[in-house]
Every structure is written in C-alpha cells, then in structure tokens.
Write an enzyme that holds these catalytic residues in place. Structure first.
Site, PDB file in Angstrom:
ATOM      1  N   THR A 202       0.816  -1.212   0.000  1.00 57.43           N
ATOM      2  CA  THR A 202       0.000   0.000   0.000  1.00 57.43           C
ATOM      3  C   THR A 202       0.850   1.262   0.000  1.00 57.43           C
ATOM      4  O   THR A 202       1.844   1.330   0.709  1.00 57.43           O
ATOM      5  CB  THR A 202      -0.828   0.018   1.303  1.00 57.43           C
ATOM      6  OG1 THR A 202      -1.522  -1.205   1.408  1.00 57.43           O
ATOM      7  CG2 THR A 202      -1.753   1.203   1.355  1.00 57.43           C
ATOM      8  N   GLY A 254       0.657  -3.221   5.072  1.00 61.54           N
ATOM      9  CA  GLY A 254       0.801  -4.589   5.563  1.00 61.54           C
ATOM     10  C   GLY A 254      -0.526  -5.317   5.623  1.00 61.54           C
ATOM     11  O   GLY A 254      -1.461  -4.974   4.881  1.00 61.54           O
TER      12      GLY A 254
END
Ligand code: GLY
Length: 341
Positions: A202, A254
């Site tokens: 991300t 994550g």
C-alpha cells in the site's frame, strides 16, 4: 525477561505502569521536517513524493498534494500492489481500495472498486460530491463513471500471467495472513521482506502544507489473490488512514486485517494527542497488534505518522519497512522504519 516483554506485561497490567515504562523509553525519535513536507510508505514513495512536492513547493494545499502523489503508483505498470496492474483477487478481478482525508476532518473512500485506474481521485469525489464517506463495489464504479472517470481493463498481461501461475499451485486458497518467507509461494504479497518479490505494498501518504494543514491519502489493490469482496484497511478511515489537523496524521501498510482489528491509524493519532512522539505512537500501535495476537509476529504491518509540527516516525512488526520523505532541504530521501523484530 526482555525489555520488550516487560513492556508488554506492563501495558497489559495497568495504564499507569505503561506510562511509567514509556517515560523511560529511549528509542530514537524520527526526523523533523521543515514545512511544507510529505512522507509516504515504501520505496515507491520517493517518486510519489515528487508529485506531491510539485504541489506543496508552490504553496499548494496538502489535499491536492496527497492526491497527486498517490496517483503516481496507481499509474505505475511495474507496481503490482497499487492501482492499474495491481494483482487481482483469486477470481481474476482487479479490485482497488482507497481513501483520502483533509484538514477539516472531511473524508471519502472507495472499496472493492473495479475498472477505475485512480481510486484515490474517486475517493476525493466521494468526499466532495456526495453526502457519504464510503462507496463500494459496483456502486463505486457507477459513481466514478458518472463523474467522468474512464471504465478500463486494469488486469495487465503480466498480472494475468502471475494470477494463472498462482492458480496452478495454490488450489484457490487465499492467504490473508501470509507468513514471512512464504511470499514467493503465496503470491507477491509485498509486505516488505527484504528480497521479497516486489518488496512493496500500500502507499500511504501524509502531507503538511505551507499553511500548516495536514491531509492524507491511502491506496492499494490489497492482498493479492484475496477472496472476492475482501476489503483491507486502506479504505477504512481510522484503520488505513487518519488525519486530525490539530495533532497529526497516520497511515498503515501490511496485513490489513490486523490493522482493522486495532483501528491502527486512529490509535496512532490518539497516542500522539496524548503526547507520544510519532515514532513511539507507531511502535505502540504495533505492540497492540502483538499483544492481542502474538502470532502476528510472523506478519508484516507498518505504521507511518507525521505530527502537526513536522516530526515523522515509523514502526513495523518486521524489518524491511521503508518510508520516503521530502521537504525543502531533503528530497528523494528513503529511510528504514524501526521494527519490533
Ligand atoms: N494494507 C493493504 C491491505 O491489507 O489491503
């Protein structure tokens, strides 16, 4: 008992003990940036920051900067964890998650949106053009098309080939909790292990503009080979991103399920409100995940924070998390985040 274990015990037992332990905390502080400035997750944050800096350096608004910055990895065909060319779900659909938050507490998000290459810009339209915060799935795509965004095929030949390869060996089993060291087998799960395929995830971006206002953006294609309809932390305000213009901003990367369970980015900002440094707040958010679920030590989650005064900080479960920063004196800077393990 190690210092970390003592700390964990203290934090379970009593907030006062926790505060005392914290008073003695000696971890180094993160860098203090000059205003305006921008920070973002992972190595690809360096290029994203340049687009944000083009806005900030001309006196532009932090909100415009984070949108411009987030669009860079969304458009990058070599990046298989954000935007176009993101790896698909286990059925071969590229579905994207994004959110954005401004200095007034305004926010917008899209989740599991398909066929739209720039979900961060759709998230901004949700914030500015609708009475809602979050649009999902087909409704989000419909809204985007109504707003003039082109409907496109986002699955590239490379991503299709990787998905078909995964199907051959993984029996259609999504791995939401990839263990460190299994990424090569389970997919690109770009969770920041050095040498891991892609080594990215991300993008979360936080900016402080010349006027002293904060904004943030977060965008991803989520976990590769996920179940259809799976939504991670990135479009969830408070989980993948939170901005409080009086205090600071935080974002995460994550395994999104662990971030959602702990409302991670909101927690980081609230800890900063209580006086923690950005780095210490990120560390505490990671420790909360590990307290609730010790086996999360085999996963990767990272937090990145920026205070109202321009102090940055980052912390992750595993080594390998990096963040990029950019201000008037430091351009193109990439730093390692500290980690618990
Ligand atoms: N942090 C990205 C995701 O879990 O979808």
């Amino acid at each position: 008992m190690t210092d970390r274990r003592l700390f964990l015990k203290a934090s379970v037992l009593a907030p006062a003990a926790l505060a005392a332990a914290r008073a003695g905390a000696t971890e180094p502080r993160g860098p203090v940036l000059t205003r305006p400035c921008v920070v973002s997750t992972w190595d690809f944050g360096v290029a994203a920051n340049q687009a944000a800096w083009a806005v900030l350096s001309k006196g532009g608004r932090a909100l415009d900067a984070v949108e411009a910055g987030a669009r860079v990895p969304e458009a990058d065909l070599k990046n298989h964890s954000v935007g176009r060319a993101g790896y698909p779900d286990r059925d071969g659909h590229v579905s994207l998650d994004a959110c954005i938050m401004d200095e007034h507490g305004g926010c917008g998000a899209v989740a599991a949106i398909e066929h739209i290459a720039h979900p961060i810009s759709v998230a901004r339209r949700v914030m500015e053009k609708t009475p809602h915060v979050l649009l999902v799935g087909e409704g989000a795509t419909q809204f985007a098309v109504e707003q003039g965004f082109p409907r496109e095929e986002l699955l590239t030949p490379e991503s299709r080939a990787a998905w078909q390869d995964w199907l051959k060996t993984n029996r259609y089993q999504p791995v939401a909790n990839s263990e460190v060291g299994t990424y090569g087998k389970t997919g690109p799960a770009p969770l920041g292990v050095p040498g891991g395929p892609g080594n990215h995830d991300t993008i979360g971006m936080l900016a402080l503009d010349a006027a002293g206002n904060l904004s943030g953006a977060c965008t991803t294609s989520g976990m590769a080979w996920k179940m259809r309809g799976r939504v991670g932390d990135s479009p969830i305000i408070g989980a993948g991103l939170y901005v409080d213009n009086a205090v600071g901003a935080a974002t995460s990367t994550g395994v999104g399920e662990e971030v959602i369970r702990n409302v991670g980015s909101f927690l980081v900002v609230e800890l900063m409100r209580q006086g923690r440094t950005p780095q210490d707040a990120c560390r505490e958010a990671v420790e909360r995940i590990l307290q609730r679920k010790p086996e999360a030590r085999d996963l990767q989650v990272g937090f990145l924070a920026l205070s109202k005064t321009g102090e940055a900080g980052a912390w992750s479960i595993q080594k390998g998390f990096t963040y990029a920063l950019c201000d008037g004196v430091r351009q193109d800077r990439l730093l390692p985040g500290l980690s618990t393990y």
